[in-house]
Design an enzyme around this catalytic site. Sequence first.
Site, PDB file in Angstrom:
ATOM      1  N   CYS A   2     185.080   9.061 107.415  1.00 36.30           N
ATOM      2  CA  CYS A   2     184.949   9.194 105.956  1.00 36.30           C
ATOM      3  C   CYS A   2     184.435  10.557 105.508  1.00 36.30           C
ATOM      4  O   CYS A   2     183.481  11.078 106.076  1.00 36.30           O
ATOM      5  CB  CYS A   2     183.982   8.153 105.421  1.00 36.30           C
ATOM      6  SG  CYS A   2     184.353   6.487 105.906  1.00 36.30           S
ATOM      7  N   ARG A  27     188.871  15.042 109.596  1.00 34.47           N
ATOM      8  CA  ARG A  27     187.945  14.020 110.076  1.00 34.47           C
ATOM      9  C   ARG A  27     188.647  12.692 110.338  1.00 34.47           C
ATOM     10  O   ARG A  27     188.110  11.847 111.046  1.00 34.47           O
ATOM     11  CB  ARG A  27     186.827  13.807 109.048  1.00 34.47           C
ATOM     12  CG  ARG A  27     185.927  15.006 108.895  1.00 34.47           C
ATOM     13  CD  ARG A  27     185.108  14.899 107.641  1.00 34.47           C
ATOM     14  NE  ARG A  27     184.061  13.897 107.730  1.00 34.47           N
ATOM     15  CZ  ARG A  27     182.816  14.155 108.100  1.00 34.47           C
ATOM     16  NH1 ARG A  27     182.470  15.360 108.415  1.00 34.47           N
ATOM     17  NH2 ARG A  27     181.912  13.199 108.161  1.00 34.47           N
ATOM     18  N   TRP A  73     187.773   5.906 106.239  1.00 36.40           N
ATOM     19  CA  TRP A  73     188.268   5.451 107.533  1.00 36.40           C
ATOM     20  C   TRP A  73     187.779   4.014 107.666  1.00 36.40           C
ATOM     21  O   TRP A  73     186.569   3.772 107.742  1.00 36.40           O
ATOM     22  CB  TRP A  73     187.698   6.345 108.634  1.00 36.40           C
ATOM     23  CG  TRP A  73     188.270   6.139 109.989  1.00 36.40           C
ATOM     24  CD1 TRP A  73     189.409   6.704 110.497  1.00 36.40           C
ATOM     25  CD2 TRP A  73     187.709   5.359 111.054  1.00 36.40           C
ATOM     26  NE1 TRP A  73     189.595   6.314 111.798  1.00 36.40           N
ATOM     27  CE2 TRP A  73     188.564   5.481 112.167  1.00 36.40           C
ATOM     28  CE3 TRP A  73     186.576   4.556 111.170  1.00 36.40           C
ATOM     29  CZ2 TRP A  73     188.333   4.847 113.376  1.00 36.40           C
ATOM     30  CZ3 TRP A  73     186.336   3.923 112.372  1.00 36.40           C
ATOM     31  CH2 TRP A  73     187.203   4.068 113.461  1.00 36.40           C
ATOM     32  N   ASN A  97     179.592   6.892 103.092  1.00 35.11           N
ATOM     33  CA  ASN A  97     179.960   7.124 104.487  1.00 35.11           C
ATOM     34  C   ASN A  97     178.882   6.457 105.322  1.00 35.11           C
ATOM     35  O   ASN A  97     177.705   6.666 105.067  1.00 35.11           O
ATOM     36  CB  ASN A  97     179.982   8.654 104.720  1.00 35.11           C
ATOM     37  CG  ASN A  97     180.376   9.011 106.132  1.00 35.11           C
ATOM     38  OD1 ASN A  97     180.778   8.142 106.894  1.00 35.11           O
ATOM     39  ND2 ASN A  97     180.272  10.281 106.470  1.00 35.11           N
ATOM     40  N   GLY A  98     179.276   5.636 106.313  1.00 40.26           N
ATOM     41  CA  GLY A  98     178.286   4.946 107.140  1.00 40.26           C
ATOM     42  C   GLY A  98     178.521   3.449 107.106  1.00 40.26           C
ATOM     43  O   GLY A  98     179.559   2.982 106.628  1.00 40.26           O
ATOM     44  N   GLU A 470     189.778  14.102 131.068  1.00 39.68           N
ATOM     45  CA  GLU A 470     190.033  14.844 129.834  1.00 39.68           C
ATOM     46  C   GLU A 470     191.544  15.036 129.625  1.00 39.68           C
ATOM     47  O   GLU A 470     192.047  14.927 128.502  1.00 39.68           O
ATOM     48  CB  GLU A 470     189.286  16.181 129.865  1.00 39.68           C
ATOM     49  CG  GLU A 470     189.449  17.053 128.647  1.00 39.68           C
ATOM     50  CD  GLU A 470     189.011  16.417 127.320  1.00 39.68           C
ATOM     51  OE1 GLU A 470     188.344  15.368 127.334  1.00 39.68           O
ATOM     52  OE2 GLU A 470     189.385  16.967 126.277  1.00 39.68           O
ATOM     53  N   LYS A 474     193.466  13.649 126.331  1.00 45.63           N
ATOM     54  CA  LYS A 474     194.261  14.494 125.420  1.00 45.63           C
ATOM     55  C   LYS A 474     195.644  13.877 125.234  1.00 45.63           C
ATOM     56  O   LYS A 474     196.148  13.802 124.128  1.00 45.63           O
ATOM     57  CB  LYS A 474     194.440  15.914 125.974  1.00 45.63           C
ATOM     58  CG  LYS A 474     193.272  16.839 125.882  1.00 45.63           C
ATOM     59  CD  LYS A 474     192.839  17.224 124.494  1.00 45.63           C
ATOM     60  CE  LYS A 474     191.904  16.229 123.903  1.00 45.63           C
ATOM     61  NZ  LYS A 474     190.527  16.278 123.989  1.00 45.63           N
ATOM     62  N   GLU A 477     195.467  10.654 123.119  1.00 44.58           N
ATOM     63  CA  GLU A 477     195.049  10.897 121.730  1.00 44.58           C
ATOM     64  C   GLU A 477     196.188  11.417 120.862  1.00 44.58           C
ATOM     65  O   GLU A 477     196.352  10.977 119.735  1.00 44.58           O
ATOM     66  CB  GLU A 477     193.919  11.946 121.684  1.00 44.58           C
ATOM     67  CG  GLU A 477     192.552  11.414 122.010  1.00 44.58           C
ATOM     68  CD  GLU A 477     191.484  12.507 121.956  1.00 44.58           C
ATOM     69  OE1 GLU A 477     190.396  12.239 121.474  1.00 44.58           O
ATOM     70  OE2 GLU A 477     191.743  13.646 122.416  1.00 44.58           O
ATOM     71  N   HIS A 493     192.664   1.058 144.952  1.00 47.89           N
ATOM     72  CA  HIS A 493     191.961  -0.191 144.649  1.00 47.89           C
ATOM     73  C   HIS A 493     192.437  -0.814 143.345  1.00 47.89           C
ATOM     74  O   HIS A 493     191.683  -1.528 142.691  1.00 47.89           O
ATOM     75  CB  HIS A 493     190.448   0.068 144.583  1.00 47.89           C
ATOM     76  CG  HIS A 493     189.892   0.599 145.860  1.00 47.89           C
ATOM     77  ND1 HIS A 493     189.882  -0.130 147.025  1.00 47.89           N
ATOM     78  CD2 HIS A 493     189.374   1.809 146.178  1.00 47.89           C
ATOM     79  CE1 HIS A 493     189.348   0.599 147.995  1.00 47.89           C
ATOM     80  NE2 HIS A 493     189.047   1.791 147.509  1.00 47.89           N
ATOM     81  N   LYS A 591     187.547  12.805 113.711  1.00 50.09           N
ATOM     82  CA  LYS A 591     186.940  13.928 114.434  1.00 50.09           C
ATOM     83  C   LYS A 591     185.452  13.673 114.665  1.00 50.09           C
ATOM     84  O   LYS A 591     184.923  13.957 115.730  1.00 50.09           O
ATOM     85  CB  LYS A 591     187.117  15.203 113.596  1.00 50.09           C
ATOM     86  CG  LYS A 591     186.511  16.438 114.218  1.00 50.09           C
ATOM     87  CD  LYS A 591     187.565  17.263 114.878  1.00 50.09           C
ATOM     88  CE  LYS A 591     187.004  18.349 115.747  1.00 50.09           C
ATOM     89  NZ  LYS A 591     187.727  18.460 117.007  1.00 50.09           N
TER      90      LYS A 591
HETATM   91  C1  G6P Z   1     185.571  11.473 118.353  1.00 49.77           C
HETATM   92  C2  G6P Z   1     186.578  12.601 118.482  1.00 49.77           C
HETATM   93  C3  G6P Z   1     186.580  13.126 119.900  1.00 49.77           C
HETATM   94  C4  G6P Z   1     185.171  13.532 120.311  1.00 49.77           C
HETATM   95  C5  G6P Z   1     184.178  12.379 120.141  1.00 49.77           C
HETATM   96  C6  G6P Z   1     182.749  12.835 120.334  1.00 49.77           C
HETATM   97  O1  G6P Z   1     186.006  10.374 119.058  1.00 49.77           O
HETATM   98  O2  G6P Z   1     187.860  12.153 118.124  1.00 49.77           O
HETATM   99  O3  G6P Z   1     187.430  14.263 119.988  1.00 49.77           O
HETATM  100  O4  G6P Z   1     185.178  13.940 121.639  1.00 49.77           O
HETATM  101  O5  G6P Z   1     184.273  11.873 118.817  1.00 49.77           O
HETATM  102  O6  G6P Z   1     182.434  13.765 119.338  1.00 49.77           O
HETATM  103  P1  G6P Z   1     181.241  14.773 119.410  1.00 49.77           P
HETATM  104  O7  G6P Z   1     181.227  15.431 118.073  1.00 49.77           O
HETATM  105  O8  G6P Z   1     180.008  13.936 119.638  1.00 49.77           O
HETATM  106  O9  G6P Z   1     181.490  15.713 120.507  1.00 49.77           O
END
Ligand code: G6P
Length: 596
Positions: A2, A27, A73, A97-98, A470, A474, A477, A493, A591
């Site tokens: 949000c 965001r 969101w 927001n929250g 990672e 990626k 996502e 396993h 984000k």
């Molecule tokens: C969200 C984002 C990710 C990020 C994660 C942690 O899920 O989409 O890209 O890695 O939050 O965010 P931070 O700001 O704590 O690194």
Amino acid sequence: MCGIVGLIRQKDAAGAVLEALQRLEYRGYDSVGLGVIDHKLDVFRKEGKINVLLDSFQGQFPEGGTAIAHTRWATHGRPEVKNAHPLSDGGIAVVHNGIIENEASLRQELIKGGALFSSDTDTEVILRLLLEDGGKVEDALPRILPRLEGAFALAILDERERNRIFFARRHSPLVLGIGEKENWMASDLSAFLPETREVIFLEEDRWGWITEEDIEIRRNDGSPVKPQVKIFPWNPVSAQKGRFSHFMLKEIHEQPRAITDTLSDKLSPQGLHLSEDVVALLRKTKRIQCVACGTSFNATLAFRSWVENIAGIPCEVEIASESRNRPLFPSEGLLVIAVSQSGETFDTLKAVEPFLDAQVPVLSVVNTTGNSLERCSTAILRTHAGMEIGVAASKTHLAQLSTLFLVALQLAELGGTDISDELLALRRLPSVLETVLGMERDIKEIAQRFTATQNALFLGRQRHWSTAMEGSLKLKEISYIHAEAYAAGEMKHGPIALISKEMLVVIIAPFDDHFKKIYGSLREVAARKGRILLLTTKEAPEVSEAEITLVLPTTIPLLSAFPALVALQIFAYWIARERGLDIDQPRNLAKTVTVE
Ligand code: G6P
């Protein structure tokens, strides 16, 4: 997640507030709304993106100078118009927001008192409490805020007071911006930075209001707080895509610079140059516990391998949302390292709280300024990746890794280990990454080969388990391909059952001490006809079982994750692009995740 923007000025606030809201689009959100006071309060809401709102009202909004806007969101209630913010009634409009954790009991109580709810949101209880109170918002807020449990950043309009926008925050970010005969509020300062760089980062449990000329901040008990104004340095280029089609691609290409900048205040020509408070903490450290989420968690996994192997310090890593509910085992010499590019991730903030309560020091690695995590931490290390707009993290991750590598080196040096080779390799890393970026065309061709893939498995051993994690994150996502990461030795396993000629298996195996073992896993995949994409270095023997081998530039084994990660980011990017997806704002993702 949000986004909130509020603007008050003489007139025409709506367009500017929506433009600012567009800067928060990264965001992630699924509905949008605007509240404007001209002669009266008007509210406009739509499911979908800001453009939908602009198009459906042809950008024609009232001319008043008092406006709030919100991207939502969905948490409580589906992304429908009735749940979009502002929630409004009786001349009052609220954006939030929250999450209000005691929403259910408050709602019941309000309904008993005759309140009629029109949405499924937790936010509506705030609106109903204000209406039930009936007093001026200024008087009602100190009565209502203590009744709310959970997290909130609020912007509130009251038709009776068209010259003020009220705000309040607890656990959710909210910043104020001071302009020329106008004032701003937003959940992230990137919203108003092109307009003003004079910023006030609100502390926890603050509320107040902005007018055209003034800002008033109050504590919960109503006592006034003197605003601490900061001038925020900002490079407008970070908010533009330039020659790139997507922010993510631009940010991938910015990584050599992000690392150079991140190292700039942590290295001197003589060697390590971390700030004294950080070194003092590390000097006392005998054991480390890391907490983080998402990509930042993957950075801690890499760190564990470094710190244990280079510095001989035991390190545990835990996903922040899990860590919160585990018992603490504080002991002398324990250091908590919290990693979060935003510094606002709710789970990470909650994970550090019990440690701080138990007097365990918390060292935070953050990329933004003025965030909640840095404010509660014992010491901070700031990465200098610059603003990252693509929702999927790229440059902030490599900046985190380079910072955490320095922490491992510092601990090793404090333990008497010579780290000069590692430092040299780290200084050379940006040029190694330039070489990988120069391979984009080759990587794109490889990606085109795998565009139709439905499932992918990423395998790595030891330090490359985190690389595999990672790489797979990626890919899932931004391309929505089902991707999983496993420590290569664990494949037999379980996941081996999935391998068939349809399965893409990405194996991260630069030539090092672990190569022979991972080659064993690779052969097991090949025997089951999996499609192997091998990432390795030129020193490795030829691997005929791989469908494709991508030869990456060599650095020291400890740093070999860096070039592999850049290649995996480019790979994921091009697959998503070939699939025609919204790379900078992938579906459902946010984000900065400011809720539990
Ligand atoms: C969200 C984002 C990710 C990020 C994660 C942690 O899920 O989409 O890209 O890695 O939050 O965010 P931070 O700001 O704590 O690194």
